[in-house]
Design an enzyme around this catalytic site. Sequence first.
Site, PDB file in Angstrom:
ATOM      1  N   HIS A  12      -2.817  -2.841   2.771  1.00 33.01           N
ATOM      2  CA  HIS A  12      -2.333  -2.341   2.054  1.00 33.01           C
ATOM      3  C   HIS A  12      -2.826  -0.401   3.068  1.00 33.01           C
ATOM      4  CE1 HIS A  12      -2.153   1.326  -1.191  1.00 33.01           C
ATOM      5  NE2 HIS A  12      -0.954   0.984  -0.778  1.00 33.01           N
ATOM      6  N   HIS A  54       0.175   8.972   4.079  1.00 34.84           N
ATOM      7  CA  HIS A  54       0.752   8.383   2.030  1.00 34.84           C
ATOM      8  C   HIS A  54       0.822  10.018   1.703  1.00 34.84           C
ATOM      9  CE1 HIS A  54       0.177   8.276  -2.150  1.00 34.84           C
ATOM     10  NE2 HIS A  54       0.997   7.230  -1.510  1.00 34.84           N
TER      11      HIS A  54
END
Length: 285
Positions: A12, A54
């Site tokens: 991740h 992100h």
Amino acid sequence: MSVADQPAALAHRGFSLDGHENTLRAFRAAADLGFVWVETDVNTTSDGVVLAFHDPTLDRVTNTSGDVCDLPWSELQDVRIGSTEPLATLSELLRELPDLHFNIDVKDESSVTALPRVLAQEGAVDRVRVTSFSEDRRRRTLENIARLTGKRPLTSAGTIGCAGLTILSKTARVTDKASPRIASLIWSLLTKAWAVKVADFTAVQLPVTYDLSLPGGRKLPVSVVDPKFVEVAHRVGVAVHVWTINDADEMRQLLDIGADGIVTDRGDVLTRVLADRGQWPPHSA
């Protein structure tokens, strides 16, 4: 496993215990652990440079502030994540890490057109899985990739697809008492009904539980990934990837019920869990 021979391991935002997420260093660290797949997100600058980043803003993880979409790349090259690591462009990552595959969450509207251009320029369609919470954004991104390259990358469902499969798994608890075929029929009808808005997918990526918002700001935890969910997903040909799992015992529990993939911040932990099960390193992408 009925959908995948080996669990997919997804690092991740790379692997960085000091929080330097979505950086070249973090992705290299994941590759050094043996990961074939990494998860990342993309936001695009005002002049069309696709970043592995992100948030829509710089505030949380960098030494400055501002909206990514409002700034040109020339004003971002001195920005640092955690005060030390430069922002990474997707083009840079694809070139510097030619053996890695990228699971890409399309976060903003500009990336719907900018991401396909990068994948076409880098010849990288076969190295990515494209997803987005927004089904509309995911569908249009896939259409643009196909238009530019003639190819369709791997893709996982957005919100509608994940919700549909969740409802199906709960419905199947009742309908399976009559016949397991009913759930498959419902799924066939459902996918035909939403086909115009929801692009086909072969995987869902979702959490173990989801907090449903209620009036008054209350939250109702809804169980999503359990043995029945995985069984029904496999029955209709959909792989189940679960995020973001950092605890070894939870990883084992999910793998034991047949989860096809684990997304984790703790690549070091997941590699040990999979190695203990004889499932590390990955055979292939």
